[in-house]
Design an enzyme around this catalytic site. Sequence first.
Site, PDB file in Angstrom:
ATOM      1  N   LYS A  44      25.046  25.575  28.740  1.00 27.28           N
ATOM      2  CA  LYS A  44      24.615  26.461  27.651  1.00 27.28           C
ATOM      3  C   LYS A  44      23.465  25.825  26.866  1.00 27.28           C
ATOM      4  O   LYS A  44      22.516  26.511  26.468  1.00 27.28           O
ATOM      5  CB  LYS A  44      25.790  26.769  26.720  1.00 27.28           C
ATOM      6  CG  LYS A  44      26.869  27.624  27.352  1.00 27.28           C
ATOM      7  CD  LYS A  44      27.815  28.210  26.327  1.00 27.28           C
ATOM      8  CE  LYS A  44      28.602  27.172  25.589  1.00 27.28           C
ATOM      9  NZ  LYS A  44      29.615  27.774  24.677  1.00 27.28           N
TER      10      LYS A  44
ATOM     11  N   HIS B 254      43.905  40.101  54.986  1.00 32.94           N
ATOM     12  CA  HIS B 254      42.819  40.519  55.867  1.00 32.94           C
ATOM     13  C   HIS B 254      41.507  39.844  55.493  1.00 32.94           C
ATOM     14  O   HIS B 254      40.437  40.300  55.913  1.00 32.94           O
ATOM     15  CB  HIS B 254      42.678  42.042  55.817  1.00 32.94           C
ATOM     16  CG  HIS B 254      43.924  42.752  56.238  1.00 32.94           C
ATOM     17  ND1 HIS B 254      44.190  43.077  57.557  1.00 32.94           N
ATOM     18  CD2 HIS B 254      45.006  43.160  55.525  1.00 32.94           C
ATOM     19  CE1 HIS B 254      45.370  43.675  57.625  1.00 32.94           C
ATOM     20  NE2 HIS B 254      45.883  43.731  56.410  1.00 32.94           N
TER      21      HIS B 254
ATOM     22  N   GLU C   9      39.639  25.320  33.595  1.00 33.80           N
ATOM     23  CA  GLU C   9      39.004  24.889  32.352  1.00 33.80           C
ATOM     24  C   GLU C   9      39.894  23.889  31.620  1.00 33.80           C
ATOM     25  O   GLU C   9      39.400  22.999  30.928  1.00 33.80           O
ATOM     26  CB  GLU C   9      38.703  26.095  31.466  1.00 33.80           C
ATOM     27  CG  GLU C   9      37.713  25.797  30.336  1.00 33.80           C
ATOM     28  CD  GLU C   9      37.220  27.049  29.645  1.00 33.80           C
ATOM     29  OE1 GLU C   9      36.109  27.511  29.970  1.00 33.80           O
ATOM     30  OE2 GLU C   9      37.954  27.575  28.782  1.00 33.80           O
TER      31      GLU C   9
END
Length: 539
Positions: A505, A384, A353
């Site tokens: 948004k 893994h 950000e």
Amino acid sequence: MPTALPAWQSLTQHAESIRATHMRDWFAAPDAEERVRAFTLEAAGLTVDYSKNRITPDTLSQLLQLAEEAGVLTLRDAMLRGERINNTEHRAVLHVALRGRAEHDYRADGEPVMPEVLRVRAQMRDFANRVHSGAWTGHSGRRITDVVNIGIGGSDLGPRMVCRALDHLAVPQVRVHFVSNVDGTDLAETLDHLNPDTTLAIVCSKTFTTLETMANAHSMRRWFVDHGVAESQLKHHFVAVSTNREAVVQFGIDPDNMFTFWDWVGGRFSLWSAVGLSIVLAIGPQQFEAMLDGARAMDRHFATAAPRENLPLILGMLSVWYRGFFDAASACTVPYCAPLELLTDFMQQLEMESNGKSVQRNGAAIDTDTGPIVWGTAGTNGQHAYFQLIHQGSQIVPVDFITTLEPVRNLPGHHAKLLANCFAQGEALLLGRTAEEVRAGGVTDEALVPHMVFEGNRPSTTILMERLDAASLGALIACAEHRTFVQGAVWNINSFDQWGVELGKKLAKPIQAELEGAPASVAHDASTVALIRRAKAAL
């Protein structure tokens, strides 16, 4: 433009001159131990070995020259003076003041900020003490046993990470939970296990308008009322962390139970502020102060250490080195410490950000790659899952290994295995395995040999803490903040705004209205129209 700086041009040539050199040759040289000594730093309780990076002493000198030409330390000093280095929002950047003491003279727009910082810090301490002692009760007079922090982004990731990391230091009086996602499942599954009579909610939103946070806050309000808490008694179950007093009062929270912060605090840098109220409730004021102490020690180091001994500066320049000169599109953070399992989530917001930008501070396009993709999980789990790509993939992925010399929980034999795996991964990335070594290991099937060869020469840095305590965690987080700043300063971008968060948004609001039955108020692309139509049929 950073690429126009003489040091950038010099580093471009230098990178080509050492690109074919394998780090194993440097470590096979007689001065290998001196290399390790020269490329190991200690600061604020952290020990960092960055010798397994594709650098020479000359590389380091040139990187520090680039930092000088880019004005990194000049911008650092401007930040510490409270100048408005967040130029797009015309704000100071003073999260360091949140760690300050009374004797520190941090200022924003010429005005001292420490009196207010200390007032809010004392308010947080006093509130936590009241909750822990049972002086603060729910509507029925029962003491608070559970706290739910409702927030998202910087109001969630930092406090959530710290509370998980320091869970072994948690006070016994309360349990702290976190709700961030607007998916109702997040809140519902949290509340399923709680008693409304003994639950306290922290609504954490700077503007008190954040969609996800306010949706969850209103739903939790209904939960209290549905379980018999009178509207007039909700004040016993809600506090707010915000700058919007009017909205807090309108929601029904007593303004005396509002904890404020300031526009010079960016969300992803805010866990040290009232946003960290959940941390104080989880681990107690004394441990919170210890975390501030650790961060303050790192701040002092960053502000005063010489460039060659400046840990955040060097770590930031290494990130610039790999992104700008080795085309490393991502960087991996792997804490070999289970309680730090949420650190990478925090680092993703902090770095991506901050530095996920493509224009410079003056608005001109930048002509080099910036913020890398940050990813990773706790070790040994990552071994893994994705370590195959780091070891034998076609791209370079610099890795930060983070671990503690002392275990958090000491089960016999476990910690030695954990450390062995951490150190072995760094060694394997460094040395690799040649075809001759594969054959010497007993492999006779020549068709298999290429598949078992490891190129090596993959960079990594190892960050050691003596133990995972509040002070060392504070130093680790502050170091990450400062190295993020260093990268942005070199790239000449504003690391303290986040305009990229806003567009989605804004577009969500008319789509939400359409999903709830309103006619379309804006035009959408054909794909989005089809998705809305399908969703409306299911709702």
